[in-house]
Motif scaffolding. Structure first.
Motif, PDB file in Angstrom:
ATOM      1  N   HIS A   1      -5.869   1.946  -4.584  1.00 28.20           N
ATOM      2  CA  HIS A   1      -6.852   1.400  -5.775  1.00 28.20           C
ATOM      3  C   HIS A   1      -6.842  -0.219  -6.032  1.00 28.20           C
ATOM      4  O   HIS A   1      -7.947  -0.787  -6.076  1.00 28.20           O
ATOM      5  CB  HIS A   1      -6.237   2.186  -6.888  1.00 28.20           C
ATOM      6  N   ALA A   2      -5.666  -0.861  -6.268  1.00 30.20           N
ATOM      7  CA  ALA A   2      -5.701  -2.243  -6.270  1.00 30.20           C
ATOM      8  C   ALA A   2      -4.644  -3.000  -5.651  1.00 30.20           C
ATOM      9  O   ALA A   2      -4.166  -3.979  -5.870  1.00 30.20           O
ATOM     10  CB  ALA A   2      -5.430  -2.321  -7.783  1.00 30.20           C
ATOM     11  N   GLY A   3      -4.051  -2.191  -4.705  1.00 30.49           N
ATOM     12  CA  GLY A   3      -3.149  -3.133  -3.646  1.00 30.49           C
ATOM     13  C   GLY A   3      -1.749  -3.177  -3.808  1.00 30.49           C
ATOM     14  O   GLY A   3      -0.808  -3.843  -3.324  1.00 30.49           O
TER      15      GLY A   3
ATOM     16  N   CYS B   1       2.200   5.500  -7.218  1.00 29.35           N
ATOM     17  CA  CYS B   1       1.752   3.955  -7.510  1.00 29.35           C
ATOM     18  C   CYS B   1       2.579   3.696  -8.788  1.00 29.35           C
ATOM     19  O   CYS B   1       1.918   4.391  -9.765  1.00 29.35           O
ATOM     20  CB  CYS B   1       0.403   3.660  -7.348  1.00 29.35           C
TER      21      CYS B   1
ATOM     22  N   ASN C   1       1.693   1.304 -10.596  1.00 29.77           N
ATOM     23  CA  ASN C   1       0.857   0.490 -11.358  1.00 29.77           C
ATOM     24  C   ASN C   1      -0.089   1.255 -12.339  1.00 29.77           C
ATOM     25  O   ASN C   1      -0.049   1.158 -13.511  1.00 29.77           O
ATOM     26  CB  ASN C   1      -0.033  -0.327 -10.495  1.00 29.77           C
ATOM     27  N   HIS C   2      -0.941   2.095 -11.538  1.00 33.13           N
ATOM     28  CA  HIS C   2      -1.812   3.002 -12.562  1.00 33.13           C
ATOM     29  C   HIS C   2      -1.397   4.343 -12.399  1.00 33.13           C
ATOM     30  O   HIS C   2      -2.362   5.231 -12.924  1.00 33.13           O
ATOM     31  CB  HIS C   2      -3.304   2.577 -12.372  1.00 33.13           C
ATOM     32  N   GLY C   3      -0.831   4.489 -11.670  1.00 31.68           N
ATOM     33  CA  GLY C   3      -0.252   6.234 -11.443  1.00 31.68           C
ATOM     34  C   GLY C   3      -0.961   7.110 -10.500  1.00 31.68           C
ATOM     35  O   GLY C   3      -0.545   8.145 -10.534  1.00 31.68           O
ATOM     36  N   ALA C   4      -1.496   6.402  -9.530  1.00 34.82           N
ATOM     37  CA  ALA C   4      -2.209   7.188  -8.551  1.00 34.82           C
ATOM     38  C   ALA C   4      -0.766   8.365  -7.789  1.00 34.82           C
ATOM     39  O   ALA C   4      -0.028   7.459  -7.632  1.00 34.82           O
ATOM     40  CB  ALA C   4      -2.976   6.373  -7.579  1.00 34.82           C
TER      41      ALA C   4
HETATM   42  S1  FES Z   1      -2.978  -0.145  -8.145  1.00 34.19           S
HETATM   43 FE1  FES Z   1      -3.995   1.219  -9.503  1.00 34.19          FE
HETATM   44  S2  FES Z   1      -2.935   3.153  -9.056  1.00 34.19           S
HETATM   45 FE2  FES Z   1      -2.313   1.922  -7.441  1.00 34.19          FE
END
Ligand code: FES
Length: 166
Positions: free
Chosen positions: A113-115, A127, A129-132
């Motif tokens: 998603h964003a590294g 993740c 960061n945003h929960g993936a």
């Molecule tokens: S960086 Fe956004 S879910 Fe991993």
């Protein structure tokens, strides 16, 4: 006629061309250094290679070169389903999943998603960061919508009980 005792730079005319020459040399050297700096900034992506999907995280860059993993050094890989981060924390983060005693899969731990570097959970990855959320096969199963984890080629060598990840 008396000599002027004031330290005037024009008093000695021979010094003026010397200052000009020094200034020209300095400016030439500065220009050359600036050009080199710009050229090197436009060059390759550095020792870890680049992510061609700039701005999206792109699934992360695989490690360049070869990563050799001694299985005995990772107790988590002693059982089927075990997952371990194997890069030693010093390169692109890589995780190995043990499918069975002779089959292993490797994934980039860079969130597509964003590294952000993902973390290992029971049975997969998450993740912070945003929960993936991803399962042990690298497939996104929840949280932030993004692509699956990037799988890396891995070779198991039974004679040495090692993995080679490219
Ligand atoms: S960086 Fe956004 S879910 Fe991993």
């Amino acid at each position: 006629m008396t000599d002027c005792l004031h330290p005037c730079p024009l008093r000695d005319q021979t010094s003026i061309p010397s200052i000009d020459q020094d200034r020209r040399r300095f400016l030439s050297a500065s220009l050359a250094a600036s050009v080199l700096a710009v050229l090197s900034a436009c060059g390759d992506d550095g020792p870890l290679g680049g992510d061609d999907d700039e701005g999206t995280g792109g699934g992360g860059s695989p490690p360049t070169g070869r990563l050799t993993v001694v299985l005995a050094n990772f107790p988590a890989l002693a059982a089927d389903g075990g997952i371990a981060r194997v890069d030693g924390g010093s390169t692109t983060p890589v995780a190995v999943v043990r499918v069975n005693a002779t089959t292993y899969r490797a994934f980039s731990m860079v969130c597509p998603h964003a590294g952000t570097t993902i973390t290992i959970t029971t049975g997969g990855f998450r993740c912070p960061n945003h929960g993936a959320v991803f399962n042990a096969a690298g497939v996104r199963t929840g949280g932030q919508v993004t692509s699956d984890l990037r799988e890396l080629p891995v070779v198991y060598t039974s004679a040495t009980q090692t993995l080679t990840i490219n």
